[in-house]
Design a protein around this motif. Sequence first.
Motif: not given
Length: 623
Positions: A45-46, A118-120, A206-209, A214-215
């Motif tokens: 989904n990216t 984005f995520h929940i 890709q940080d927020s995929t 939290y790399p």
Amino acid sequence: MHSFQKYKKFIPYSDRVFSSIEWCHWFLLFNVFISIIISVRYILNTNYSFTQFATVYQIVNLLGHLWFVNFVFFLFIPFPLAFILTNNRIYRIFCICASVLGQTALLIDTQIFHYFKFHINPTLLQVFRDNSDYHTGINFNFLYVVIPILVVVEIVLAKYATHKTNKHRNNWITTACLSIFISSFALTHLIHIWADYTDYQPIIVQDSTLPLSYPMTAKTFIAKNDWIVLPSVEGSNTTSSDMKYPLSSINVSTSEVKKFNYLVISVKGLGYSMLTQKYMPFTTQFSKKAQLFTNHYAANTLSDEAMFPFFYGISPQYYHSALVNSVSPILIEELQHEEYHVRTFISNESQDKTILDTNTFSTIRERIPETLKSDKETVSAVVSFLEKINEQKSGSAIPQFLYVSLANPSILKNESSKVRFTPTITNDEGKLLSKKLDTRNVETLRNAYANSIYSTDRAIEKIITALEGTSFKDNTIVIITGEYGFDMGYRSLKQFGYSGDYTFEKLHVPFMIHDPSLLPKTYEFISGHEDVAPTLLETYLGVTTPNNEYSTGRNLFNPVSNSEFVISGDSRQIYIVENSQITRINRRGGLFLTDSTDNQKAVNIKMPTLLKAMRQLNKFYNE
């Protein structure tokens, strides 16, 4: 029952705890693989397609991060619980239930990511709660099928974990899997440290995929101390996307084409608040003869990207995808098809390449680049060109599209011999003032900005006066707008030159269309730069294809419905601009809201607005 209790009391406490933990290790391993399978949907989904190296990182990140999330879950819940629930059967039932809930939450998050990218997060949950009476249209019906299957799978895996535990012997599979997961986790962070240090975008984006990702970064860890020399990787440092623009072929009705000439004047740093008799007397009077849009907003505060939606008719978040994929705007393509002579006059003191040099006008036939060092040179070049084509009497024979970009207000430069507002500063001081700004020189900065605006008004007057002296003045449409504004508030003046400041003052810009065939009119509904292309294409260039096939905007002269918002921002931040508030959404889905006075408020964005905005941002990406 009596025999079970009798047997239980002969099993030492330490053995029961050890047995539960050993079983949970196997059960954890199986759930890591389930999480990885579910999380593949995040990658699908990216909107980005990556370099080979970034794809390797994507796989390594998936293995390492999902193992780490499951391990942390085990460390905080099943592991300490093994010391409390000494009944193995109850303990395993609890772990099965917890795993089903955790994997279900992951499934729900993948669906949220599918719609919003984005995520929940707590703010999004608040938005859902505040809009509980609204049917979002987000389909969660698949859970009715998936959850029962997930329960069965978890029970089967729990049984198999019990079988593996009862063997009480080392298994190379667990050792190998653990080595792969730990190595992937470590490698993920090492690669990201390098990517952050070198600004390698295919990895950084890709940080927020993946959720809870939290790399590690390098800017304060390695770069500061120069501990190691980081290698470079060959290949593009930009991400690309499978972008489809337009969605369908463009159809044109030749009978509807109106052969007007076009003169577009855009000004960097021109805010709507300056469109007054005091600061811009000529432009203000000119706006009274035009179609004036009083609630118009810029799409970006970056010089390279601000006019991208103006020509493409799509949201600014598509900028990098269009650039990497060499996608040219429909507006320019149709002008070419109609045999327009397209000419650009761009003020650019640094002579840097911009999107206008490399992409927007890249398909122009017989293009003569006109990137000039100052507004004075730009105005002189435009006036000379207008006089030249008027003498050749080619203005009516060959339709013209002239784009003029002025930059003085953005750098506080005043090219006029007169200084109207005092006390002020010199042009050279304006470039350095932001580094030493305090309350003592705010007034001088404001006056410098006012003087540059007044000087720009004189420049616009020279261009329009030159046009009025031609034989094709009555057949020319003039468009004047600000590329982005300038915030006169003290808080923003302290960050003068900082392009990431998205306030109403900086986004609200003048926009007017002077069509000699139309009576003057003022429009108060909200509009944005992405509305310009569909307006020109439908009204003047005869395009009959519905504008939603090639634009996220609409025809300002014939809107099906008034828009509720305008999208601004870039690839890192999304700004949803409404009449009384601006909602900022970062990569991780954090929502922050400010009102028209630039004061932060509790988020109260409507769910329909949020969903509609996210659909616009993903509309031209191939699913």
